[in-house]
Design a protein around this motif. Structure first.
Motif, PDB file in Angstrom:
ATOM      1  N   UNK A  99       3.793  -1.274  -7.459  1.00  0.00           N
ATOM      2  CA  UNK A  99       2.668  -0.930  -6.587  1.00  0.00           C
ATOM      3  C   UNK A  99       2.784  -1.761  -5.319  1.00  0.00           C
ATOM      4  N   UNK A 100       2.622  -1.101  -4.184  1.00  0.00           N
ATOM      5  CA  UNK A 100       2.733  -1.773  -2.884  1.00  0.00           C
ATOM      6  C   UNK A 100       1.442  -1.514  -2.118  1.00  0.00           C
ATOM      7  N   UNK A 101       0.503  -2.458  -2.150  1.00  0.00           N
ATOM      8  CA  UNK A 101      -0.836  -2.190  -1.586  1.00  0.00           C
ATOM      9  C   UNK A 101      -0.795  -1.880  -0.092  1.00  0.00           C
ATOM     10  N   UNK A 102       0.108  -2.535   0.619  1.00  0.00           N
ATOM     11  CA  UNK A 102       0.131  -2.362   2.073  1.00  0.00           C
ATOM     12  C   UNK A 102       1.566  -2.042   2.502  1.00  0.00           C
ATOM     13  N   UNK A 103       2.025  -0.874   2.064  1.00  0.00           N
ATOM     14  CA  UNK A 103       3.414  -0.476   2.252  1.00  0.00           C
ATOM     15  C   UNK A 103       3.776  -0.424   3.733  1.00  0.00           C
ATOM     16  N   UNK A 143      16.377  -3.543   2.477  1.00  0.00           N
ATOM     17  CA  UNK A 143      17.474  -3.469   1.493  1.00  0.00           C
ATOM     18  C   UNK A 143      17.147  -2.463   0.390  1.00  0.00           C
ATOM     19  N   UNK A 144      16.542  -1.362   0.767  1.00  0.00           N
ATOM     20  CA  UNK A 144      16.217  -0.335  -0.215  1.00  0.00           C
ATOM     21  C   UNK A 144      14.989  -0.629  -1.055  1.00  0.00           C
ATOM     22  N   UNK A 145      14.391  -1.843  -0.851  1.00  0.00           N
ATOM     23  CA  UNK A 145      13.199  -2.216  -1.609  1.00  0.00           C
ATOM     24  C   UNK A 145      11.942  -1.941  -0.794  1.00  0.00           C
ATOM     25  N   UNK A 146      10.952  -1.260  -1.362  1.00  0.00           N
ATOM     26  CA  UNK A 146       9.696  -1.077  -0.623  1.00  0.00           C
ATOM     27  C   UNK A 146       9.013  -2.432  -0.429  1.00  0.00           C
TER      28      UNK A 146
END
Lengths: 552, 181
Positions: free
Chosen positions: A390-394, A399-402
């Protein structure tokens, strides 16, 4: 230390202008004056008398009213310069280095010097505090040096004063009277009617009232010193708290600056006046700006930890519910929690449907609490959705990582794994707002956004100020001193028989000579005292001479 | 008479000295307190405030239980870049120093369990991670920038406060500095 022996036999301390016993002038300067200098009733200012040790020298320095006034002027000038540029707490800088950079960038060399001198944080700079401290010392020393001799002099004053003393008073009269004793008795009666306290001694009368008004300046100084003491205490831990915090609806957080207290935000409401609910009062303003706020309110529950509970422990007891509105803070144990700010409509939860991409048929819906997402949502009938991450503030990929810029759900994104009877091994999908990626190949299902719920965030300010009662007391005493010294006067009359049978009358006051004359007129008329006259120089007539305490 | 005067002079000297000393002391104290005020609640040399938090496996960690051993107390967030970079080094050093009496305790500031767990999995972290859900430990230590690390010595006192990213070598040095002797 030497002392001065008066003709009357009384020994006065060095520096005395007027004999404390009979009133004869003692010093050379005093003898040259036409009128007696009654400022401290002729008593010696203490510091003027001893000039020996270093302690005495320091003491004498602070005893000078000139020095005191200079310190006040220095403080005023510094405070004025402190308004030239914004103070550091109005500057967008997180630390000293940034602040220094800001001043230099925006205000050039002047700004650089301004900041380096501490003018940018005036009340926090050591030299400004030192100036205030010096003023405090000056107030104490000046008061002791003048107040104590004045008090002693007035307390010990004699009734019968030497004719030379009386002649040198501003109001003075002398003359033959047919029956001096009767005249003095009548004068006494009249002055008592005017609430004078009368003392008699060997055919002399001293009538006095309002002596306490002479203590006005000293009471005033005591108030100021208490005030400064209160301000000083602010720096010590536990006396002063000024913090602020954000709290979302539904959250329970520790109250910042108040260890052991917790608040739960049960709901923030923001109401406005609009055309419908308001009469004409705000009509014009609403036409102009659209809406006018009528209420900011946070409903909270207050909790307190038991005395011995540690930070982090979940143990807490309910104290009370309260609705905090502007100017009606929640008060508890010396703390006041104020409504200060708010943010409306922060994302709280999002609802998705697990949808077949082809026919858009749904396997069910799930609602994700953005503050605390579940690991897995079971939709029944063999379908479930796992939240892998989960990424609250995307804010993009690295490097391919959100990545998530902050922990606040401003732009939530999820890595889902969707399990359906058709795809029991699961399909992976990355879902952000208006963006879906399928990193591991084409999926049959997708998470379709349905709706979102929001919540409000309330900004609270926490204050505690134990110094306020002290500061208020200081202010009150200060004002009492001002009133005491300004609205009351110290008035005295001396009446005595001279050796040749004539009557002498003298009067003195520290201010308001008109009233003094009026009272003497009454007594003169009633008792048939010799006529008096005002001995002040005609050119002095214009300024109303009052006795301050400006003897440097 | 002159004896009397001498007495008076001594008394005057004493009173004046006393008043000036008391006033000067109060003023100097106030200035020093104000000028040296860092806004910090906990400073180097102070006792580290005790706290009690539960880790991801349900174990309760009470700071004072580690008395006699060193604690590498790290405050962090999953979104914070420097935290991400230093965490793997912390993990390496944790494995090396745990049996030498230096414990790692990582306090996350009020994030969700899911996020913290996924972070720990991604980076393979095995040291205890606790979440300060109500901010009460953060407030007790007055944490502002993340990461902030407190080195707590065996005596329970804060040996050093580090408010920036640490390299592996630095972490090793710090852990050695709080190793019980």
């Amino acid at each position: 230390m030497s002392s001065i022996k008066c003709e009357c036999g009384h020994v006065n301390p060095e520096g005395t202008d007027i004999c404390q016993n009979c009133g004869r002038p003692l010093s050379k300067e005093e003898k040259e004056k036409r009128l007696a200098d009654m400022r401290y009733d002729g008593a010696a200012i203490r510091s003027m008398t001893h000039k020996r040790s270093i302690v005495d020298k320091v003491w004498n320095f602070f005893s000078s009213v000139k020095i005191g006034v200079s310190i006040i002027i220095a403080i005023l000038v510094a405070a004025a310069i402190g308004t030239f540029l914004p103070q550091v707490f109005y500057v967008p800088a997180a630390n000293e280095a940034q602040a220094a950079q800001y001043y230099e960038e925006h205000y050039g060399t002047f700004g650089k010097i301004y900041n380096a001198l501490g003018l940018s944080d005036l009340y926090g700079s050591w030299w400004f505090m030192a100036l205030i401290g010096l003023l405090g010392i000056s107030l104490v020393v000046v008061s002791l040096d003048r107040g104590i001799p004045l008090y002693k002099s007035l307390k010990n004053q004699r009734v019968a004063r030497h004719p030379s003393f009386m002649k040198r008073q501003r109001l003075f009269g002398e003359g033959e009277v047919s029956d001096p004793d009767a005249a003095m008795a009548k004068a006494k009666q009249k002055l008592m009617e005017s609430r004078y306290r009368i003392r008699e001694e060997d055919g002399a009368i001293l009538a006095e009232k309002g002596r306490w008004s002479r203590w006005g300046p000293y009471v005033n100084h005591v108030g100021l010193i208490i005030f400064l003491l209160g301000v000083m205490l602010r720096a010590l831990p536990g006396f002063y708290v000024d913090e602020s915090m954000w709290i979302r609806e539904g959250e329970t957080l520790a109250v910042k600056g108040a260890p052991g207290l917790f608040v739960e935000n049960k709901g923030f409401s923001y109401e406005v006046y609009n055309k419908e609910n308001t009469d004409e009062v705000f009509g014009e303003a609403i036409d102009r700006v659209g809406t006018v706020a009528s209420k900011y309110q946070t409903d909270v529950a207050l909790y307190e930890q038991p005395e011995d509970a540690l930070p982090g422990s979940t143990e807490k007891e309910f104290v009370k519910d309260y609705s905090i509105v502007v100017n009606k803070p929640l008060k508890y144990e010396g703390y006041s929690i104020f409504q200060m700010d708010f943010k409306l409509d922060e994302l709280k939860s999002m609802t998705f449907a697990l949808q077949n991409k082809k026919d858009e048929k749904s396997k069910g819906e799930l609602t994700i609490n953005l503050a605390n997402p579940e690991k897995e949502y079971d939709l029944g009938n063999g379908s479930k959705v796992q939240v892998l991450d989960y990424y609250p503030d995307f804010n993009g990929f690295e490097d391919g990582e959100p990545q998530s810029a902050t922990p606040v759900p401003n732009n939530p994104a999820f890595l889902f794994k969707m399990f359906t009877p058709e795809k029991p091994e699961g399909e992976t999908s990355f879902v952000a707002i208006r963006q879906t990626l399928e990193p591991l190949g084409e999926n049959q299902y997708r998470m379709a956004f349905q709706s979102a719920e929001t919540r409000n965030v309330s900004g609270l300010t926490i204050r505690k100020d134990k110094t306020l009662p002290i500061i208020a007391l200081g202010g009150l005493i200060f004002l009492i001193g001002v009133a005491q010294g300004s609205y009351f006067n110290h008035r005295r009359f001396w009446i005595r028989k001279a050796d040749d049978g004539r009557l002498l009358v003298a009067g003195h006051t520290n201010k308001n000579w008109v009233a003094l004359k009026r009272e003497l007129d009454k007594a003169t008329e009633f008792a048939g005292l010799p006529a008096y006259h005002d001995q002040r120089d005609p050119e002095e007539e214009i300024e109303d001479h009052t006795e301050g305490e400006s003897k440097a | 008479m002159s004896q009397d005067r001498e007495k008076k002079r001594k008394k005057r000297m004493f009173v004046r000295t006393a008043i000036l000393v008391v006033l000067a002391a109060a003023i100097i104290y106030t200035i020093v307190v104000n000028v040296t005020a860092t806004g910090e609640i906990v400073e180097e040399g102070d006792m580290a405030p005790d706290f009690m938090l539960t880790d991801m496996d349900g174990n309760v960690h009470k700071l004072s239980d580690y008395r006699g051993e060193g604690v590498f107390l790290n405050f962090w967030g999953t979104w914070c870049g420097p935290c991400k970079r230093e965490m793997p080094h912390m993990e390496d050093m944790y494995k090396e120093f745990e049996e030498k009496g230096v414990h790692v305790l990582a306090v996350n500031i009020a994030e969700s369990d899911l996020k913290v767990k996924s972070f720990a999995n991604t980076y393979g972290l095995t040291f205890p991670i606790v979440i300060d859900k109500t901010n009460s430990v953060r407030d007790a230590y007055n944490i502002r920038p993340l990461p902030t690390t407190f080195l707590v010595g065996p005596d329970g006192k804060v040996k050093k406060i580090i408010k920036q990213e640490m390299t592996g070598d630095q972490i090793r040095e710090y852990m050695e500095s709080i190793m019980p002797s």
